[in-house]
Design an enzyme around this catalytic site. Sequence first.
Site, PDB file in Angstrom:
ATOM      1  N   SER A  41       0.803  -1.224   0.000  1.00 12.11           N
ATOM      2  CA  SER A  41       0.000   0.000   0.000  1.00 12.11           C
ATOM      3  C   SER A  41       0.837   1.277   0.000  1.00 12.11           C
ATOM      4  O   SER A  41       0.341   2.334  -0.394  1.00 12.11           O
ATOM      5  CB  SER A  41      -0.944   0.019   1.214  1.00 12.11           C
ATOM      6  OG  SER A  41      -0.216  -0.153   2.417  1.00 12.11           O
ATOM      7  N   ASP A 319      -3.431   8.364   7.292  1.00 16.91           N
ATOM      8  CA  ASP A 319      -4.227   7.428   8.072  1.00 16.91           C
ATOM      9  C   ASP A 319      -3.262   6.704   9.015  1.00 16.91           C
ATOM     10  O   ASP A 319      -2.064   7.012   9.033  1.00 16.91           O
ATOM     11  CB  ASP A 319      -5.043   6.495   7.169  1.00 16.91           C
ATOM     12  CG  ASP A 319      -4.226   5.463   6.412  1.00 16.91           C
ATOM     13  OD1 ASP A 319      -3.042   5.243   6.756  1.00 16.91           O
ATOM     14  OD2 ASP A 319      -4.752   4.871   5.451  1.00 16.91           O
ATOM     15  N   HIS A 322      -0.150   5.139   6.832  1.00 11.69           N
ATOM     16  CA  HIS A 322       0.459   5.659   5.610  1.00 11.69           C
ATOM     17  C   HIS A 322       0.803   7.141   5.718  1.00 11.69           C
ATOM     18  O   HIS A 322       0.004   7.931   6.229  1.00 11.69           O
ATOM     19  CB  HIS A 322      -0.502   5.449   4.431  1.00 11.69           C
ATOM     20  CG  HIS A 322      -0.917   4.021   4.270  1.00 11.69           C
ATOM     21  ND1 HIS A 322      -2.142   3.543   4.717  1.00 11.69           N
ATOM     22  CD2 HIS A 322      -0.261   2.968   3.718  1.00 11.69           C
ATOM     23  CE1 HIS A 322      -2.224   2.250   4.449  1.00 11.69           C
ATOM     24  NE2 HIS A 322      -1.101   1.877   3.844  1.00 11.69           N
TER      25      HIS A 322
END
Length: 393
Positions: A41, A319, A322
């Site tokens: 991610s 978040d 990240h």
Amino acid sequence: MLMDLFRSSNDFIYLISLHPGSESSQGHVNKHVALFIFGDSLFDPGNNNYINTTTELQANFWPYGESYFHPPSGRFSDGRIIPDFIAEFAGLPLIPAYLDPHNNEFLYGANFASAGAGVLDETLPSSITLKTQLKYFTDLVKQYKKNLGDVKAEQLLSDAVYLFSCGSNDYQSNLYQVEYVGMVIGNLTQVFKAIHEKGGRKIGINMLTPLGCLLPIRAERPDNTCDEKLNIISSLHDKALSKKLQDLTQQWEGFMYSTFELQTEITKRMKNPSKYGLKVGDSACCGIGPFRAINSCGGKREPREFELCDNPNDYLLFDPFHPTEAANLQLAKLFWEGDSKVASPYNLKSLFQGMHTDIGQHTNLAAPSHNEPKLIKESRPNREVRRPARFMD
């Protein structure tokens, strides 16, 4: 998807051979070397938008992307991520998501990364595993050879840089399992080997983030401190990876690599954000609960409530997992032009230039840019002081 890979092979060869070996006054590389991106991610540009998975592994909804991408692209940040800035420093456009059906040209490379991806197939099967990403790359290599011919395709693959961010999900899914380190490094080595056999020579890879200091881990601990047992696993992985890469330089012809001390740089900014132009290092911009460590950002996951900060540029993390665009820019610059304490034995700029310098001597290879990427501060209401918003499907 790949039938119209190139407008013409002649155009492609012109693009990658423009001004070979030269450098602009901004310190950017003018030779258009291809960039291939693999991982999780931290590097996913939106591939998970196009697979059957859960919203836990997707970010194609507001407020993700709000600082740069309209509509949201699927990147796990408020804006651009590390590979986006690396591409810009290298004189490339944004490298396209391989699975995006709107992308049918891969003139400058491709991004195969997928949120949740593991080095081990069993880590999160609902993502695009690293093994599957390698298969996609193999398919693309066949297209290059078909369109360019073997000689030109081999030159492209040899000149290219291969960027990786992976391993964190494997250990998060198997907490405290030290024996997984050998499995992860072994599988990762097989991927490197496959790329090398196809002509790839230059690997860039993140070291792990500090797993024990992830906000959700800290929020669950009575004293809200980092879990040092998990950090030990991160360190064991990083040491094993460094040793393996050093060995491979002796075994494989022309092999070069750059490792980036992501764990160190994230930890510095968590502990002392103001030193790096940030205001908040120990809480996310978007989420809920202590440290906003529950990843409810966007209201598409459980719980549906979330809080959103006023200015993501003040934060290290967007978040709970990240970095913000502002932090990603800082990290990318270090990966690109940092000295050997940060990016070793080469930085990424050295790999793009194909320069074989002695370890520790690349500090001055990258002149400071006078045309750096700009961060955009959009005006929006201050959501810090509001009650958590509730968003329903």
